[in-house]
Design an enzyme around this catalytic site. Sequence first.
Site, short mmCIF file in Angstrom:
data_model
loop_
_atom_site.label_atom_id
_atom_site.label_comp_id
_atom_site.label_asym_id
_atom_site.label_seq_id
_atom_site.Cartn_x
_atom_site.Cartn_y
_atom_site.Cartn_z
N LYS A 70 -115.49 11.97 84.93
CA LYS A 70 -114.54 11.00 84.38
C LYS A 70 -113.30 11.71 83.81
CE LYS A 70 -118.39 7.94 83.23
NZ LYS A 70 -119.41 7.70 82.18
N VAL B 45 -114.25 5.08 85.20
CA VAL B 45 -114.13 5.75 83.90
C VAL B 45 -114.30 4.74 82.77
CG1 VAL B 45 -112.64 7.10 82.37
CG2 VAL B 45 -112.54 7.47 84.83
N ARG C 268 -129.65 -2.53 100.76
CA ARG C 268 -130.94 -2.29 101.38
C ARG C 268 -132.01 -3.25 100.88
NH1 ARG C 268 -131.60 4.04 100.76
NH2 ARG C 268 -130.18 3.51 99.08
N THR D 232 -127.37 -2.51 89.63
CA THR D 232 -126.91 -3.04 88.34
C THR D 232 -125.46 -3.54 88.44
OG1 THR D 232 -128.29 -1.39 87.28
CG2 THR D 232 -126.63 -2.44 85.91
N VAL D 233 -124.56 -2.67 88.88
CA VAL D 233 -123.15 -3.05 88.89
C VAL D 233 -122.85 -4.05 90.02
CG1 VAL D 233 -120.78 -2.19 89.03
CG2 VAL D 233 -122.52 -0.84 87.85
N ASP E 279 -121.43 14.03 84.26
CA ASP E 279 -120.86 12.68 84.35
C ASP E 279 -119.55 12.60 83.59
OD1 ASP E 279 -121.19 9.64 84.80
OD2 ASP E 279 -121.01 9.80 82.62
N CYS F 255 -120.80 -3.71 98.63
CA CYS F 255 -121.81 -2.77 99.13
C CYS F 255 -122.59 -2.20 97.96
CB CYS F 255 -121.13 -1.62 99.88
SG CYS F 255 -120.25 -2.18 101.33
#
Lengths: 433, 433
Positions: A203, A130, A45, A13-14, A199, A9
């Site tokens: 982590k 992380v 999408r 990028t990842v 961010d 899903c």
Amino acid sequence: MKPVKVGICGLGTVGSGTFNVLHRNADEISRRAGRRITVEQIGSRRDNPGCDTKGTQVTRDIFDVATNPEIDIVVELIGGYDIARELVMTAIENGKHVVTANKALIAVHGNEIFEAAQRHNVMVAFEASVAGGIPVIKAIREGLSANNIEWLAGIINGTGNFILTEMRDKGRDFADVLAEAQALGYAEADPTFDVEGIDAAHKLTILASIAFGIPLQFDKAYTEGISAITPADVEYAEELGYRIKHLGISRRTEHGIELRVHPTMIPTSTLLANVNGVMNAVLVDGDAVGQTLYYGAGAGAEPTASAVVADIVDVVRTLTADRDNRVPHLAFQPSELSDLPILPMSDTETGFYLRLQAAEKPGVLASITKILGDNGINIEAIVQKETAEEQVPVILLTQRVQEQKMNEAITAIEALDDIIGQVTRIRVEHLQG
Amino acid sequence: MKPVKVGICGLGTVGSGTFNVLHRNADEISRRAGRRITVEQIGSRRDNPGCDTKGTQVTRDIFDVATNPEIDIVVELIGGYDIARELVMTAIENGKHVVTANKALIAVHGNEIFEAAQRHNVMVAFEASVAGGIPVIKAIREGLSANNIEWLAGIINGTGNFILTEMRDKGRDFADVLAEAQALGYAEADPTFDVEGIDAAHKLTILASIAFGIPLQFDKAYTEGISAITPADVEYAEELGYRIKHLGISRRTEHGIELRVHPTMIPTSTLLANVNGVMNAVLVDGDAVGQTLYYGAGAGAEPTASAVVADIVDVVRTLTADRDNRVPHLAFQPSELSDLPILPMSDTETGFYLRLQAAEKPGVLASITKILGDNGINIEAIVQKETAEEQVPVILLTQRVQEQKMNEAITAIEALDDIIGQVTRIRVEHLQG
């Protein structure tokens, strides 16, 4: 054995990195896993030009993936909080195992998600959340399972580390480097999450939970960004043998757990001080093993995909395992989590670097050192800079002291007539013991 | 769940460390593992004063432990080859899982041991055999399972690294530092295993197998020690921006796997160059993740015990798992190991540092550079040292070239009339790409 079917899903990028690695290294991966891992369906999408999905089922509705009866493992790579949470909960309720790279989701909704996973007898793996490709969750959760972990400290935001590295290497100022980082695509248009430490706090929250066996408590993390760091502080730090890094630090004390993200001066001779650019590293101190460090790329398509796919392989390996024999989500059995509180920042303990502007008059230094002494603060070094001005910068390094005492001392120092403006403070850690 | 019963064979440094960690951190460990882990029996020829074994069954015959029907996991910490092999095979044949810290045993007899373990449906875990407490086997075998691993390079012998660090920091010579290392207990009375690279080659053999999915082939490893390194070479290296480290390097090429331990010049700016004293570190390059590095204590009672106990917890977690879902001993399924050969040293490729003594006459440098050119060797730097003597030291750095070509060039250079004595060579790696 029949292939394991994965649904991805999110094809950003990842997502595209994960799809590409699963395809390119399919043989290598199945030689390890003992069975094929195939992408049964992608929910996104939009298409991604970096990703040739021909021959793979694509749906525009990610919830199709979460409910697809053919799928064994749902890989959540859409990011964000609410929809990601709903997607992951739907997958869990449909009996799917979940792999996610979403640090915000785990840090904020992890307790609820793991509880649901436990109830539905599925796994939720989050190595990629992380430090990107560095298998640091695995290292702490499994590799250091013999240890009473004392503390950990990490460079866990690549953008922030890139900015601080550039500031030091080239004497540039924060705003200037940030603009470049945005142009290079390292920093988002809204850089708040990165440079203000949110961010990193996501982590750190996750790392602290698996290190100390406490529930995820992102709302209790102390977060301070790097936007106030000046080239002068970077330079003074170097003169004193220190480097400024934006660290996430968590430490177990008798009274609770320190959980804090802030600029930190560390000795230049430490490995962590020499982790440059966008790279990440986490230093962990355990009572048996001593210090271990884990270094690598903390972001990017394929480094993050490396962790996502490793999680998929781990899930595949435990598909038939008894629930009680799995590695617990937060390293410790759910019934064995500790209620050790997160300490308020005022109760934490660090050394301090202080920089202040003093009128060039006799007795100013004496007043400052008296205030520090009265608050039980020991001074390690004082540097008074030569200047032609009527104000002189004074730099102080202190030994470890409770933040509360330093707050009181700073208030008193700022109230002195001969001190101009505010005192700049940067916390100092020696990363020892 | 009922406790898992462990038998420890060998109560030396690592044995007593393991016993002590299991006792001291028993709560922390069982909070993670989900059940108690108790030491049912110890097999050791003598007691260890650092270890309070009161209340624990002790036998002088380690084979009692391997055949004890009460015991689930046998921990082999006696070291050495033959008796250790017999002990481990006996344990396996008695249906016990095995945890070992014995690098020599795994590197030399591992194929046979894993085959027997497979047949008897037990696990043999060996994290502690490489780099002590650093969970680097877990990182490569599980954390990087998505990757086609390209190469790895490690400082995997603490004694050797301590000696090289002292030589550099204090300009001391090899024999002098070795004597100190022996006095400090870092180096054995017979230091051959450490300083001649045999210990590192054992560990490298293991790392290469799990990285590339090849059988263990210790006998094919190229091994060169550090005893010939001079203070002059250490100093020249630094001048050129390099540091000499004793590395184990394994690289996948089209034609086979490089497997070699030797002194290596690496750029001082790399993290690996800054791993000092007895510390270990392994740098791994994977096609998806890029470079990751794992750092920590490579030896010592409790660091090694940390890895031994983590292995015990891992074994405990998979006690009920289906054999096909376990992490394979050598990372890849036994049927999926590759027959890619180990390359002979002459086929490997590195840069070179050459140091030679030349008569101070015109034309000598021209002769040397012609020989290198004729062998297809590109020169990166030449330094000719000023001297009052009639012989001048000449230092050359070359680009990457096949070892065979360098051998031929060196033979030709040494045959020149104006070259005195032998050419000193140290291989150079940039640890990139």
